[in-house]
Structures are given as C-alpha cells and as structure tokens.
Write an enzyme that holds these catalytic residues in place. Sequence first.
Site, PDB file in Angstrom:
ATOM      1  N   ASP A  69       4.628  -6.832   2.915  1.00  0.00           N
ATOM      2  CA  ASP A  69       3.999  -6.626   3.155  1.00  0.00           C
ATOM      3  C   ASP A  69       3.642  -7.852   4.290  1.00  0.00           C
ATOM      4  O   ASP A  69       3.937  -8.683   3.813  1.00  0.00           O
ATOM      5  CB  ASP A  69       3.402  -5.689   2.844  1.00  0.00           C
ATOM      6  CG  ASP A  69       2.127  -5.148   2.698  1.00  0.00           C
ATOM      7  OD1 ASP A  69       3.067  -3.731   2.559  1.00  0.00           O
ATOM      8  OD2 ASP A  69       1.671  -5.192   4.802  1.00  0.00           O
ATOM      9  N   ASP A  93       6.683  -9.550   8.247  1.00  0.00           N
ATOM     10  CA  ASP A  93       6.994  -8.826   9.706  1.00  0.00           C
ATOM     11  C   ASP A  93       8.589  -8.884   9.359  1.00  0.00           C
ATOM     12  O   ASP A  93       9.088  -9.410   9.794  1.00  0.00           O
ATOM     13  CB  ASP A  93       6.908  -9.664  11.620  1.00  0.00           C
ATOM     14  CG  ASP A  93       7.232  -8.922  12.200  1.00  0.00           C
ATOM     15  OD1 ASP A  93       7.494  -8.000  11.978  1.00  0.00           O
ATOM     16  OD2 ASP A  93       6.973  -8.880  13.554  1.00  0.00           O
ATOM     17  N   VAL A  94       8.667  -7.523   8.865  1.00  0.00           N
ATOM     18  CA  VAL A  94      10.257  -6.611   8.280  1.00  0.00           C
ATOM     19  C   VAL A  94      11.086  -7.167  10.379  1.00  0.00           C
ATOM     20  O   VAL A  94      11.801  -6.470   9.434  1.00  0.00           O
ATOM     21  CB  VAL A  94       9.815  -5.837   8.111  1.00  0.00           C
ATOM     22  CG1 VAL A  94       8.960  -5.277   6.524  1.00  0.00           C
ATOM     23  CG2 VAL A  94       9.126  -4.537   8.900  1.00  0.00           C
ATOM     24  N   SER A 132      10.751  10.654   7.880  1.00  0.00           N
ATOM     25  CA  SER A 132       9.620  11.820   8.115  1.00  0.00           C
ATOM     26  C   SER A 132      10.493  12.592   8.790  1.00  0.00           C
ATOM     27  O   SER A 132      10.933  12.838   8.913  1.00  0.00           O
ATOM     28  CB  SER A 132       8.229  10.885   9.275  1.00  0.00           C
ATOM     29  OG  SER A 132       7.531  11.577   9.905  1.00  0.00           O
ATOM     30  N   TYR A 151       7.674   7.269  17.730  1.00  0.00           N
ATOM     31  CA  TYR A 151       8.194   7.577  16.035  1.00  0.00           C
ATOM     32  C   TYR A 151       9.091   8.036  15.682  1.00  0.00           C
ATOM     33  O   TYR A 151      10.270   8.141  14.681  1.00  0.00           O
ATOM     34  CB  TYR A 151       6.342   7.531  15.378  1.00  0.00           C
ATOM     35  CG  TYR A 151       6.499   8.410  14.040  1.00  0.00           C
ATOM     36  CD1 TYR A 151       6.051   7.097  13.133  1.00  0.00           C
ATOM     37  CD2 TYR A 151       6.273   9.206  13.153  1.00  0.00           C
ATOM     38  CE1 TYR A 151       6.452   6.933  12.100  1.00  0.00           C
ATOM     39  CE2 TYR A 151       6.315   8.922  11.602  1.00  0.00           C
ATOM     40  CZ  TYR A 151       6.369   7.935  11.158  1.00  0.00           C
ATOM     41  OH  TYR A 151       6.140   8.378   9.827  1.00  0.00           O
ATOM     42  N   SER A 177       1.000  -0.592   0.066  1.00  0.00           N
ATOM     43  CA  SER A 177       0.340   0.199   0.253  1.00  0.00           C
ATOM     44  C   SER A 177       0.456   1.359   0.210  1.00  0.00           C
ATOM     45  O   SER A 177       1.900   0.860  -0.109  1.00  0.00           O
ATOM     46  CB  SER A 177      -0.847  -0.223   1.672  1.00  0.00           C
ATOM     47  OG  SER A 177       0.083   0.077   2.216  1.00  0.00           O
ATOM     48  N   LYS A 232      12.492   6.938  13.525  1.00  0.00           N
ATOM     49  CA  LYS A 232      12.679   7.576  12.082  1.00  0.00           C
ATOM     50  C   LYS A 232      13.967   8.202  12.090  1.00  0.00           C
ATOM     51  O   LYS A 232      14.458   8.496  11.091  1.00  0.00           O
ATOM     52  CB  LYS A 232      11.415   8.753  11.755  1.00  0.00           C
ATOM     53  CG  LYS A 232      10.443   7.526  11.261  1.00  0.00           C
ATOM     54  CD  LYS A 232      10.406   6.995  10.302  1.00  0.00           C
ATOM     55  CE  LYS A 232       9.221   5.794   9.456  1.00  0.00           C
ATOM     56  NZ  LYS A 232       9.012   5.032   8.736  1.00  0.00           N
ATOM     57  N   CYS A 288      10.156   0.966   3.280  1.00  0.00           N
ATOM     58  CA  CYS A 288       8.303   2.079   3.001  1.00  0.00           C
ATOM     59  C   CYS A 288       7.359   1.168   4.191  1.00  0.00           C
ATOM     60  O   CYS A 288       6.992   2.071   5.068  1.00  0.00           O
ATOM     61  CB  CYS A 288       7.721   1.508   2.108  1.00  0.00           C
ATOM     62  SG  CYS A 288       8.700   2.724   1.318  1.00  0.00           S
TER      63      CYS A 288
END
Length: 278
Positions: A36, A59-60, A149, A162, A15, A166, A86
Amino acid sequence: MELKNVKAVVTGGGSGMGRAAAEAIAAAGGKVCIVDFNEERCKEVAAGLGDAGYYELADVSDSARAEAIVKGAVEKFGYVNVVINCAGVGSGTRILPREGGVFPIDTFKRVIEINLYGTFNFTCQGALAMSTAPENEDGERGVIINTTSLAIESGQIGQAAYSASKGAVHSMTLPIARELARVGIRINTITPGLVATNMSGVEGLLRAERGEAPPPGSGPPPPRRPMEESPAAKDFIFPRRQGTTAEFASLAMEIIRNGHLNGGAYALDGAIRFSPKW
C-alpha cells in the site's frame, strides 16, 4: 489450493477489500505481504497479522518496485503462490467539467497507471514467481485475483477513466489464463458493485505528488451516510444494501481454494446496476 499453504502478495492491503483478503488469508493459516502507499494503514494491518504478515510501501505503477516486492516475498516465504490486486483509485471528473475546459489528461493517465499498470505489474511479477512455486496434485502453482468494478458495464457520469481502467483489467483475464495454463497458474477477476471502502480519489493523489495543498474548504470528508439513505439506495435489488469487504474476502478465498475457477469474472453486486448518476 490448500489455504494453509498460501503465500500471498496483496496490493491495496492497507484498507478495504485488500485488507479483508489479507486478514482472511492469515486467519486460514497462510502468509501475506500487504502492499500500500499509506504507511499508517499498513502498520495497523500488519500489527493485526502478527507473524503471518508484513507490509511494503509502494506506488503500484512502479514496475521496479513491484519486482522488488515480489522477489522479497519469495525470499521471506520460500515461494509466492497467490497475488490479489486490490489497489486502485477513482475519479469523478467529467469529459466536459462544469467549470470549463476538458478532462485533464494527467488525471486520466494517473487512473490508468494505478488501476491498470499497477495491476499488470503485480500480475506479471506474481506469475514469474509462481512459475517456480511448488505444484499441487493438479499441477497448480498459483492463482492471481484481480479486481474490477461494475463500472465496466454501467459506468456513471464522471467515470470514464475509471471504467476504462477496470474494463482493460477485465479484458486481459482470459488471454492471461490461456497463456499461464502451461505453467499451472490460474487467474480470475472479481467484479464488485457497491462495497463499503474508502477508495482514494486520484485528484487528491495528484495534488500530493505535486506538493500542493488541498483546495480551500476541502477539509475532511463528511460523515458517511447509511447506504439506505443515500441516492444509491434506489438501485439496490437484493440484498438491499452495499456489499462488505468480508464478502469480497470470502469470494477471494473460494477462488483460491477451488482449482476449477479459472479465466472468469465473478460479479459481487447483489444484481445492482448503476444509474447514470446519483
């Protein structure tokens, strides 16, 4: 790098920005493995890619799974010379939640595991695969593109985990670029502002992993309001809209194509800076 020669692994490819990047690679004549955790989304994207792509569920944050996926892509394509990371989750949890207590450490850990460990897993496995990929005339063997981000510099209330995840991805870009230069691999980071995606919240993932039902009354998310009507609209500079996944893909393709882009972080934010909260 010639886009038609791209053999890529794209995490979060089911996505949003990952999907747009995967579709752009296929449209340019390359091949792509999308990674994904959502099988339904993967099937939809892979169907559109046709012979140019396939998917793997993961699951990355699982390093063994990352190794197996990249090795599988090498076996299928002959080599891998692009990795685009991503995959990511958000969290709106405060240090001192209104309901009492403190930020749950399990939530913090899971954000770090997916956003940072997951990115690092595929960066490492991608670099290993690329180290034996064919060289171009510059001696280049591959390029890694990670996603951060704007929250790394203007994170909002509730974005501590978060922003930390990042920010760490951002900080490792130059050291990795310096190290991988000897084997002809570039690495860059794209730093989006507001982009129209359906990023998952880690809280929902944690409940699913524990086998818990969604909280009462959660239901489906409300319809997304036009961005110009949202509280974020006041922070736009120009253009006065959110970014698009196609714009992310366009920048990713230029990073792949332009061999002199290395060790950098490129803002894709229309000059927006986040308010403390919306």
